[in-house]
Design an enzyme around this catalytic site. Structure first.
Site, short mmCIF file in Angstrom:
data_model
loop_
_atom_site.label_atom_id
_atom_site.label_comp_id
_atom_site.label_asym_id
_atom_site.label_seq_id
_atom_site.Cartn_x
_atom_site.Cartn_y
_atom_site.Cartn_z
CE LYS A 1 26.70 42.96 -21.55
NZ LYS A 1 27.34 42.94 -22.69
CE LYS B 1 32.36 41.72 -26.19
NZ LYS B 1 31.12 41.16 -25.91
CB SER C 1 24.83 46.16 -32.58
OG SER C 1 24.63 45.16 -32.47
N GLY D 1 20.74 43.87 -26.73
CA GLY D 1 20.29 42.65 -26.06
C GLY D 1 21.89 41.80 -25.21
CG ASP D 2 24.71 40.40 -22.65
OD1 ASP D 2 25.98 40.43 -23.32
OD2 ASP D 2 24.67 39.70 -21.39
CE LYS E 1 25.81 48.83 -30.34
NZ LYS E 1 24.51 48.68 -29.61
CD GLN F 1 30.24 45.24 -25.45
OE1 GLN F 1 29.76 44.08 -24.70
NE2 GLN F 1 30.30 45.15 -27.10
O1 2IT Z 1 28.28 41.36 -25.08
C1 2IT Z 1 28.38 41.43 -26.43
O2 2IT Z 1 28.49 41.65 -27.24
C2 2IT Z 1 26.75 42.03 -26.23
N1 2IT Z 1 25.94 41.76 -25.94
C3 2IT Z 1 26.42 43.22 -27.62
C4 2IT Z 1 26.86 44.13 -27.95
C5 2IT Z 1 25.90 44.66 -28.82
O3 2IT Z 1 26.02 46.16 -28.83
O4 2IT Z 1 25.64 44.66 -29.45
#
Ligand code: 2IT
Length: 449
Positions: A126, A114, A381, A165-166, A90, A111
């Site tokens: 990512k 996190k 998300s 998104g990002d 994810k 990520q």
């Molecule tokens: O950096 C991040 O945590 C995001 N761009 C969101 C990633 C997500 O899967 O919602």
């Protein structure tokens, strides 16, 4: 420091010397978690740290599209499935001209920890492209997204890998990406992407979640100091979706964002960027991919400072870098310390160089790391994935309550982890340790691979 940790950092520095962002994040995370490795010699025997710096797999693909003049354009696309030990991969997709393998790997590595911190069952990933949406028409963006998804669709899915998104990827891009996925697969599998529009399975509060979550986290930090958010002034860098969420929530809670910056300079709005009209103006700037922050100053009668950064201003209580990686270097950190501002909460991924972060910590600034502060985005998300899997739609209140609880738990987990290793009140190390512990345990229990 622990010898195994040192060895692995040295190995990564040498092997990936052409990937500076990736080296930076590995050094930051592994330095933080050294006390965990001291306490768990079995992690070295299982070579956990070297395994964790290798993505489980990473795709790199050609993305060809046709511009409005009929000319063929070629970009590079990436998807890095970094670590799937605790759930389906994810993480977001970033479209920006500075995207490369190093940037995607650093974001995927961050990520992983996190996502573990959110408490949700999601692995780390990512992706993105060196395609820059600035100045592109809607149709160009659609054609690019369709080509990107044609290359990617066979590697993702609701139980496999769920992009979002990002920077440069918002609800418009997610719409085009999902449309192409659905066309190619011939199924309505909307759990494959998050950040969707509400008409086809998006979650209420997802657009606001990263910014709102950051402010909820800030409230926990202030509470710890016997303080609260009412009347606080905040300097926020960036004016994307995340900054917008911070401004909106800060205004609701009686605080105000008085500084905002972009790549061309910054504005100072002493009244705060909080009214409906001002917030809508920010959304419109973003929608148009406009870099023209001066237009805000002209419209609302405040000062624009071209080609400058605001680090060092002393008429705020809190700094929140929320634009992109490496916004704050050692020189900026010195200005921040000299300003006497007490709080520094990272919001964008890795906005602070390692030296700058060390300097801020040493000089008594209360710092919080992005992988905790911005985790509400990916956390919601995961809630969007749950709603899609259950074919349910939760109310804004339900999602917001879960987000609040998640941010409080992330904060508490971080405080607790640092405390368990005798590090005192250290939100940065605590977040790294808490995220690492969960991923490490899952990897240890799943055997060697
Ligand atoms: O950096 C991040 O945590 C995001 N761009 C969101 C990633 C997500 O899967 O919602």
């Amino acid at each position: 420091m622990n010898r195994y940790v040192e060895d692995v950092i040295a190995y990564v520095k040498d092997k990936y010397k052409d990937q500076p962002e990736f080296v930076q994040t590995v050094e930051e995370v592994y330095t933080s978690i050294a006390p965990v490795i001291d306490a768990h010699p079995e992690f070295e025997r299982a070579d956990l740290l070297k395994r964790m710096v290798e993505p489980e797999r990473m795709f790199r693909f050609r993305v060809v599209w046709t511009d409005d003049e009929g000319k063929t354009q070629t970009n590079v696309g990436y998807r890095c499935q970094f670590n799937g030990a605790i759930g389906p991969y994810k993480g977001g997709l970033r479209f920006r001209n500075n995207v490369n393998e190093s940037v995607i790997k650093f974001l995927g590595f961050e990520q992983t920890f996190k996502n573990a911190l959110t408490g949700q069952p999601i692995g780390g990933a990512k992706g993105g492209s060196d395609f820059d949406p600035a100045g592109k028409s809607d149709l160009e963006i659609m054609r690019f997204c369709q080509s990107f998804m044609t290359a990617l669709y066979r590697y993702i899915g609701p139980d496999t890998d769920v992009p979002a998104g990002d920077i440069g990827v918002g609800s418009r891009e997610i719409g085009f990406l999902y449309g192409q996925y659905r066309r190619l697969k011939g199924v309505f599998e909307n759990g494959v992407l998050t950040g969707k529009g509400l008409s086809y399975g998006g979650s209420l509060i997802r657009p606001e979640a990263t910014g709102y979550g950051a402010v909820y986290y800030l409230q926990e930090v202030l509470k710890h100091e016997g303080d609260n958010i009412v009347g606080k002034k905040i300097a926020v860098s960036g004016y994307g979706n995340v900054s917008w969420g911070i401004m909106k929530k800060a205004a609701q809670l009686g605080a105000k964002v008085t500084y905002m910056s972009g790549s061309a300079g910054y504005i100072h709005d002493p009244d705060g960027i909080g009214t409906e009209e001002k917030l809508q103006f920010i959304l419109d700037l973003r929608e148009k991919n406009s870099k023209d922050l001066k237009s805000y100053a002209d419209k609302f009668g405040c000062e624009f400072y071209p080609k400058q950064k605001f680090w060092g201003v002393d008429d705020v209580d809190i700094y929140m870098p929320a634009a992109t990686q490496n916004e704050v270097d050692l020189e900026d950190a010195k200005k921040i310390v000299a300003s006497g501002v007490k709080y520094y909460l990272e919001v964008s991924n890795m906005p602070t160089s390692n030296e700058a972060m060390a300097y801020l910590k040493e000089h008594g600034v209360i710092v919080a790391p992005s992988k905790a502060v911005n985790a509400g985005g990916v956390g919601v998300s995961a809630l969007e994935m749950s709603q899609n899997a259950e074919m349910m739609v939760w109310t804004a209140q339900e999602v917001d309550d879960l987000l609040k609880r998640m941010m409080k738990e992330i904060y508490e987990k971080s405080v607790d982890a640092a405390d368990r290793y005798g590090l005192g009140y250290d939100l940065v190390s605590g977040a790294n340790i808490a995220g690492f512990e969960k991923v490490a345990q899952a990897m240890m229990e799943q055997g060697v691979f």
